[in-house]
Scaffold this motif. Structure first.
Motif, mmCIF file in Angstrom:
data_model
loop_
_atom_site.group_PDB
_atom_site.id
_atom_site.type_symbol
_atom_site.label_atom_id
_atom_site.label_comp_id
_atom_site.label_asym_id
_atom_site.label_seq_id
_atom_site.Cartn_x
_atom_site.Cartn_y
_atom_site.Cartn_z
ATOM 1 N N GLU A 1 0.813 -1.217 0.000
ATOM 2 C CA GLU A 1 0.000 0.000 0.000
ATOM 3 C C GLU A 1 0.845 1.265 0.000
ATOM 4 O O GLU A 1 0.499 2.250 -0.651
ATOM 5 C CB GLU A 1 -0.921 -0.006 1.217
ATOM 6 C CG GLU A 1 -2.000 -1.085 1.151
ATOM 7 C CD GLU A 1 -2.912 -1.066 2.362
ATOM 8 O OE1 GLU A 1 -2.493 -0.499 3.400
ATOM 9 O OE2 GLU A 1 -4.023 -1.608 2.270
ATOM 10 N N ASP B 1 3.475 1.993 -3.572
ATOM 11 C CA ASP B 1 2.942 1.948 -4.946
ATOM 12 C C ASP B 1 3.305 0.645 -5.640
ATOM 13 O O ASP B 1 3.640 0.617 -6.827
ATOM 14 C CB ASP B 1 3.453 3.136 -5.776
ATOM 15 C CG ASP B 1 2.900 4.468 -5.319
ATOM 16 O OD1 ASP B 1 1.726 4.507 -4.925
ATOM 17 O OD2 ASP B 1 3.643 5.454 -5.345
ATOM 18 N N VAL C 1 1.508 -1.876 -6.585
ATOM 19 C CA VAL C 1 0.630 -2.262 -7.686
ATOM 20 C C VAL C 1 1.039 -1.539 -8.962
ATOM 21 O O VAL C 1 1.226 -2.159 -10.020
ATOM 22 C CB VAL C 1 -0.842 -1.972 -7.341
ATOM 23 C CG1 VAL C 1 -1.727 -2.145 -8.578
ATOM 24 C CG2 VAL C 1 -1.316 -2.888 -6.224
ATOM 25 N N ARG D 1 2.818 -3.136 -12.412
ATOM 26 C CA ARG D 1 2.278 -2.915 -13.753
ATOM 27 C C ARG D 1 3.350 -2.366 -14.689
ATOM 28 O O ARG D 1 3.456 -2.771 -15.853
ATOM 29 C CB ARG D 1 1.103 -1.932 -13.693
ATOM 30 C CG ARG D 1 -0.170 -2.487 -13.091
ATOM 31 C CD ARG D 1 -1.210 -1.401 -12.991
ATOM 32 N NE ARG D 1 -2.478 -1.882 -12.461
ATOM 33 C CZ ARG D 1 -3.465 -1.102 -12.060
ATOM 34 N NH1 ARG D 1 -3.319 0.215 -12.132
ATOM 35 N NH2 ARG D 1 -4.578 -1.619 -11.596
ATOM 36 N N ILE E 1 -2.850 -8.465 -4.208
ATOM 37 C CA ILE E 1 -2.137 -7.655 -5.188
ATOM 38 C C ILE E 1 -2.555 -7.942 -6.627
ATOM 39 O O ILE E 1 -2.806 -7.006 -7.393
ATOM 40 C CB ILE E 1 -0.598 -7.798 -5.034
ATOM 41 C CG1 ILE E 1 0.103 -6.856 -6.019
ATOM 42 C CG2 ILE E 1 -0.139 -9.230 -5.219
ATOM 43 C CD1 ILE E 1 1.578 -6.713 -5.776
ATOM 44 N N TRP E 2 -2.676 -9.217 -7.022
ATOM 45 C CA TRP E 2 -2.878 -9.495 -8.439
ATOM 46 C C TRP E 2 -4.202 -8.994 -9.005
ATOM 47 O O TRP E 2 -4.238 -8.504 -10.142
ATOM 48 C CB TRP E 2 -2.680 -10.990 -8.708
ATOM 49 C CG TRP E 2 -1.233 -11.362 -8.644
ATOM 50 C CD1 TRP E 2 -0.622 -12.175 -7.747
ATOM 51 C CD2 TRP E 2 -0.188 -10.851 -9.490
ATOM 52 N NE1 TRP E 2 0.735 -12.217 -7.971
ATOM 53 C CE2 TRP E 2 1.033 -11.412 -9.032
ATOM 54 C CE3 TRP E 2 -0.152 -9.986 -10.571
ATOM 55 C CZ2 TRP E 2 2.256 -11.142 -9.630
ATOM 56 C CZ3 TRP E 2 1.071 -9.700 -11.179
ATOM 57 C CH2 TRP E 2 2.253 -10.281 -10.709
ATOM 58 N N PRO E 3 -5.314 -9.060 -8.287
ATOM 59 C CA PRO E 3 -6.524 -8.459 -8.846
ATOM 60 C C PRO E 3 -6.367 -6.961 -9.118
ATOM 61 O O PRO E 3 -6.904 -6.440 -10.100
ATOM 62 C CB PRO E 3 -7.571 -8.722 -7.759
ATOM 63 C CG PRO E 3 -7.072 -9.937 -7.055
ATOM 64 C CD PRO E 3 -5.584 -9.779 -7.032
ATOM 65 N N LYS E 4 -5.604 -6.266 -8.250
ATOM 66 C CA LYS E 4 -5.374 -4.837 -8.456
ATOM 67 C C LYS E 4 -4.424 -4.592 -9.626
ATOM 68 O O LYS E 4 -4.616 -3.664 -10.412
ATOM 69 C CB LYS E 4 -4.820 -4.208 -7.181
ATOM 70 C CG LYS E 4 -5.789 -4.247 -6.014
ATOM 71 C CD LYS E 4 -5.176 -3.648 -4.758
ATOM 72 C CE LYS E 4 -6.140 -3.731 -3.589
ATOM 73 N NZ LYS E 4 -5.556 -3.181 -2.342
ATOM 74 N N ALA F 1 -6.334 -5.015 -12.612
ATOM 75 C CA ALA F 1 -7.507 -4.136 -12.644
ATOM 76 C C ALA F 1 -8.802 -4.933 -12.760
ATOM 77 O O ALA F 1 -9.709 -4.572 -13.516
ATOM 78 C CB ALA F 1 -7.397 -3.111 -13.774
ATOM 79 N N GLY G 1 -12.156 -5.693 -11.371
ATOM 80 C CA GLY G 1 -13.064 -4.979 -10.487
ATOM 81 C C GLY G 1 -13.898 -5.908 -9.626
ATOM 82 O O GLY G 1 -13.990 -7.110 -9.883
#
Length: 228
Positions: A113, A116, A118, A122, A184-187, A190, A192
């Motif tokens: 968190e 950064d 996430v 990416r 982490i991976w769902p974020k 992306a 939802g």
């Protein structure tokens, strides 16, 4: 009256260099996250950091070197030393593997968190298609030390009878997978909430610990036998 000597010129220069380096790294990270690797150059980094371009060049030499340093600085905020300290506090005749794994998960979530993680993940995924060294460096300076630290902690817990874990590195990857699959991976992808129902963090952690200890946990009788 005691006279405190003024810092020497080399000491002042060293502190100034350290401050400018941190400014450069913070500025570069913000730009890389915003515009990607190709969208950034040394001039933009210097402008964002409010230093001369020559300062950036003198300290790093190239944009690739800046990016490598940004990755290392990014991961340096993950307090791996805290894991070892907390493990030492939890060891002994009443070793608490569940408590340790809970604390580990909290440290990991705070890092994700606050750093950064996430957005940075990416960025690494996007850039590694063109430049495989990006993913390799990301793993070398971050994921590998994290996994090895957790594996070392699991090894200690195994040796002291807290768990029965003959393959701690495999187990470390397994526990990280149990937790990161949701936090982490769902974020990163992306995904939802309308597509994937994600349980609260504490539920994810407790269920992950329960699954982990169903494989590697030991009963009280077995723990006592191993410590005799």
């Amino acid at each position: 009256m005691t006279v405190v000597p003024a810092p020497s010129q080399p000491a002042r220069q060293g502190k100034g260099r350290s401050r400018s380096r941190l400014k450069i790294l913070a500025a570069a990270k913000a730009l890389f996250l915003q515009d990607g690797y190709d969208g950034v150059n040394l001039d933009r980094i210097a402008t964002q950091a409010e230093v001369a371009r020559q300062t950036v060049y003198n300290q790093f030499g190239s944009k690739e070197a800046v990016f490598r340093a940004v990755m290392e600085h990014h991961w340096s905020s993950l307090p791996l030393g805290d894991l070892l300290t907390r493990l030492e506090q939890s060891l002994g005749t009443d070793a608490d593997p569940a408590g340790f794994l809970r604390q580990f998960s909290e440290i990991l979530l705070t890092f994700i968190e606050d750093a950064d993680q996430v957005a940075f993940t990416r960025l690494v995924i996007a850039e590694s298609r063109r430049s495989p060294w990006v993913a390799e460096e990301f793993y070398r300076v971050g994921k590998e030390p994290l996994t090895k630290t957790l594996a070392g902690c699991l090894q200690r817990l195994h040796e002291t009878g807290g768990i029965d874990c003959p393959a701690p590195e495999l187990a470390a990857h397994q526990f990280l997978g149990l937790v990161q699959e949701f936090i982490i991976w769902p974020k990163v992808m992306a995904i939802g909430p309308d597509v994937m129902s994600i349980p609260p963090f504490d539920v994810v952690v407790e269920e992950g610990i329960a699954m982990f200890l169903s494989r590697y946990g030991v009963c009280d009788e077995a723990r006592a036998a191993r410590t005799v």
